[in-house]
Design an enzyme around this catalytic site. Sequence first.
Site, PDB file in Angstrom:
ATOM      1  N   TYR B  41     -10.202  75.527  19.335  1.00 18.92           N
ATOM      2  CA  TYR B  41     -11.110  76.647  19.581  1.00 18.92           C
ATOM      3  C   TYR B  41     -12.479  76.272  19.028  1.00 18.92           C
ATOM      4  O   TYR B  41     -12.572  75.560  18.026  1.00 18.92           O
ATOM      5  CB  TYR B  41     -10.597  77.919  18.903  1.00 18.92           C
ATOM      6  CG  TYR B  41      -9.374  78.506  19.587  1.00 18.92           C
ATOM      7  CD1 TYR B  41      -9.493  79.581  20.464  1.00 18.92           C
ATOM      8  CD2 TYR B  41      -8.106  77.988  19.363  1.00 18.92           C
ATOM      9  CE1 TYR B  41      -8.381  80.123  21.093  1.00 18.92           C
ATOM     10  CE2 TYR B  41      -6.981  78.527  19.985  1.00 18.92           C
ATOM     11  CZ  TYR B  41      -7.121  79.588  20.856  1.00 18.92           C
ATOM     12  OH  TYR B  41      -6.029  80.121  21.473  1.00 18.92           O
ATOM     13  N   GLU B  42     -13.526  76.765  19.674  1.00 14.96           N
ATOM     14  CA  GLU B  42     -14.868  76.327  19.289  1.00 14.96           C
ATOM     15  C   GLU B  42     -15.224  76.756  17.865  1.00 14.96           C
ATOM     16  O   GLU B  42     -16.168  76.237  17.279  1.00 14.96           O
ATOM     17  CB  GLU B  42     -15.923  76.825  20.286  1.00 14.96           C
ATOM     18  CG  GLU B  42     -16.072  78.323  20.319  1.00 14.96           C
ATOM     19  CD  GLU B  42     -16.922  78.796  21.502  1.00 14.96           C
ATOM     20  OE1 GLU B  42     -17.164  78.023  22.421  1.00 14.96           O
ATOM     21  OE2 GLU B  42     -17.319  79.977  21.488  1.00 14.96           O
ATOM     22  N   SER B  43     -14.452  77.690  17.313  1.00 12.04           N
ATOM     23  CA  SER B  43     -14.667  78.077  15.916  1.00 12.04           C
ATOM     24  C   SER B  43     -14.299  76.946  14.961  1.00 12.04           C
ATOM     25  O   SER B  43     -14.529  77.072  13.758  1.00 12.04           O
ATOM     26  CB  SER B  43     -13.842  79.318  15.591  1.00 12.04           C
ATOM     27  OG  SER B  43     -12.474  79.085  15.874  1.00 12.04           O
TER      28      SER B  43
END
Lengths: 252, 252, 284, 284
Positions: B41-43
């Site tokens: 996830y881009e987090s």
Amino acid sequence: MTIAAARLLWDGCVCFVGIGLPSAACNLARLTHAPEIVLIYESGTIGARPDVLPLSIGDGELAATAACVVSLPEIFSHYLQAGRVDVGLLGAAQVDRFGNLNSTVIGPYDSPHTRLPGAGGAPEIALHARQTFVMLKATPRSFVPTLDFRTSAGFLEGSGARARSGAPGGGPKCVITDFGMLAPHPHTQELQLAALFSGVGVDEARAAVGWPLSPGAHVGIIDPPEARELEILRDLQARTRAAHARPMTLPL
Amino acid sequence: MTIAAARLLWDGCVCFVGIGLPSAACNLARLTHAPEIVLIYESGTIGARPDVLPLSIGDGELAATAACVVSLPEIFSHYLQAGRVDVGLLGAAQVDRFGNLNSTVIGPYDSPHTRLPGAGGAPEIALHARQTFVMLKATPRSFVPTLDFRTSAGFLEGSGARARSGAPGGGPKCVITDFGMLAPHPHTQELQLAALFSGVGVDEARAAVGWPLSPGAHVGIIDPPEARELEILRDLQARTRAAHARPMTLPL
Amino acid sequence: MSTRFLSLADAVGEHVHDGACVALEGFTHLIPFAAGHEIIRQRRRDLHLVRMTPDLVYDQMIGMGCARRLTFSWGGNPGVGSLHRLRDAVEHGWPQPLQLDEHSHAGMAAAYCAGAARLPFGMLRGYQDTDLPAHNPRIRTVACPFTGQSLAAVPAINPDVTFLHAQVADRQGNVAVAGIIGAAREAALAAKLLVVTVEEIVDCLPPAMNGLLLPHWIISAVVHCPGGAYPSYAQGHYERDNAFYQHWDAIARDREGFLAWMGEHVLGQRDNRAFLSSLLVEAA
Amino acid sequence: MSTRFLSLADAVGEHVHDGACVALEGFTHLIPFAAGHEIIRQRRRDLHLVRMTPDLVYDQMIGMGCARRLTFSWGGNPGVGSLHRLRDAVEHGWPQPLQLDEHSHAGMAAAYCAGAARLPFGMLRGYQDTDLPAHNPRIRTVACPFTGQSLAAVPAINPDVTFLHAQVADRQGNVAVAGIIGAAREAALAAKLLVVTVEEIVDCLPPAMNGLLLPHWIISAVVHCPGGAYPSYAQGHYERDNAFYQHWDAIARDREGFLAWMGEHVLGQRDNRAFLSSLLVEAA
């Protein structure tokens, strides 16, 4: 030298520490008058509080006692380059009369007489630290009129050349050596005799420097080591010797 | 749609996951045929294995179940830009006939009719992922001949334009929508009808697309959901609904 | 798609070819000594060695004739003095000439970061008013497209293979690293192939959260190699053998003594376990 | 030189001036909501707000008229839909026009990294073949001095002040952060001033080793503010209130409802504790 250098550091100051004499001076300061000094080693340890002096720049003692450990790219970009370092402590093989340093090579680069370890963190410490302290023993071969190789910039050719080059850091504040201290002249930025250890004469200093050494406006006498300073330094050195000599169990 | 998308993912593939349908599809794949799928996830969570679907891209569930959590700059530079992502899953408000996407604005940029959330990670996911899957519901307003704004590049004007532009990633492999799937023509790269959900007719698909939709060389029929797929998806959705509706104790 | 677990001999045999660009990273800590020794045992030649601080491991590899080129930023025995074999190669071309690609730490860090991000170059405020750019054509400048400021630029480093040593891997091949990391992460992610030797292998690692973990799918091979960092150290496993570092100065000072020591302890031993045992015998 | 411990009101009063460039960072996790509310209470104006994902906190600040400019890369309510106040400002100029400085996540990450490293620009392989550069003159290109390749360039972001929320500080002012960090570290180090609100303050933190720690001497002020990330979350302390995020869609949809809610829960409350209590009362 170690004690004189330690005295120049203030409580809370952020030091980018090299190994050897600089590391000893910074830790002595921490154990005497500057308990909140922040020691950054280029291995990425921030706020290290080693109980013994590290032999290398990355001993486990540093990581275990640091507030945190960051990567080497981060320590150089986010801390040093970002202008967050108050004092950089540098050693070298040669210093010239304007505080430029050589730690790369003696003789020509392509066919050296003596190949030295090289730059390491020095060029950027010299560039970015708000000020630098240089520590090295004085001989006419180490305090030279002209460097064989400029690894790290001091005041370049002096008289404001460094500021004109756009270097963000302030450059060498002083050179601490075995006869005393040199400091740059306020205008020409030539290194001049600023202080002597008690018992050392000006002639002795002049003999150890490879350029005609001028006295500064005031040549001070450095107070002799206090008993407490000596005791703490000797304890630190004794702990360090014992730790480094301790036979290690091979990981077998 | 979720089940059809999940089936396209293989065990061990490295997916850069957006929130919503893509996240549901990737987790369904993980819970069915692809237990070793790597979800990024881009987090910054790498290898997340959430028990419930996150509402946001950065729910605590993702961090707690991830192999590790890295910074956002690192996930984009060292993983996505470095070419380590097999599949990027992208949503959008508009897709055009060459798989270019708009998630920025409907109407002119400076006086928009509808301001959309914007680019987020999409432009670089579309640029660098080895392939992308696009997921969005089809209407003539979302499947358009011309985008109001190109947020993310697909095949540009087609016929090799993307490859000529030097884009490292392969571009859209397919568009998964509510009537079935589109895929690029091997030469023109125009999106064509590749497969239909069972019970959906070609006319229905054509009516939902804002350009004259051509059938691909073979128009397949997508197998209906298997009982196990449906059960696992419904369980996941039920767990998710329950978790998101659970009243939270205020941090007081 | 789990990582492959190999013996060190197989990992080196498969991944290191004559003439390759090879980085052994680990800043003082977690230096992959065992991997270096195995490269020496397999008599690899013409390597382009990359490492910020060459340390004893490259002194050994250079002295044994593995290297034709060295990209580095500080080549000494930390806290002790010179690397005599490195010096002999540079000063006298023994056992063969060594081409230097010389940087500062900050410059090399930027080059590794660029490599990890697959950018063609890295930039920094550095090298200013030093003689390094005059002797390294790979140090150039780039102008800021917004302010016009000139910055130093270095080309990305992307080794053919990077070797690291780490504390622990799980059975899937995920590797956890703790302690001083230097530029290990960037060197790992910049490499085309990544081989990691580890102290131990466990069934399952706890979630690393914000700690450093190298995911199994970026690693080419994991090698179980206890003591693989000795005489460097592995935080939590064993300490740095500072006495050995000091002792090395005498071992490496002359060619004959060096060759004899390497023959006895490295070439003459089958693997890292035998290497360590041979030191134990010597100490006894 | 320990960090100063301030009340949130004093920290905002001292550090945020009308017209300043202010970043509240935290990617979904650890969003400094309480700080945003205090900025609203103190009626700051003409701020240049910076944040990768504006989220509800900037929807509130924009709707209350604090902002004239927004640097961002994704402006939605994650998993829910639009930020209605952000949209109203962009689409209709209410309560005042909002200048957009729009990026992608990768571009903004590069800009923060450059800011943290005090480089004038950051670079990436990005924005290629998109319409973003045509609408943002701050997206340019730079040529690699080695290969000639063209890369995207963005100017560094250096906020006048960055606010973060974190789990814990010690009495010296060192701050430890765990969990999803987004670009919080880079936003912190890029700022001229850094204010951190924390869930709790302890006598002494354990060594962070490779975890994220912000050393006390880079922090301008630490504020003890439990619940300061709500409705975002603080890993290990409380979870994200996903229901509130969904509820916000209705609250913010029209101007009157929004103003009434902000009046009651933010402007009408003295501090973050009172804000949280007012929500509790409403729920009861």
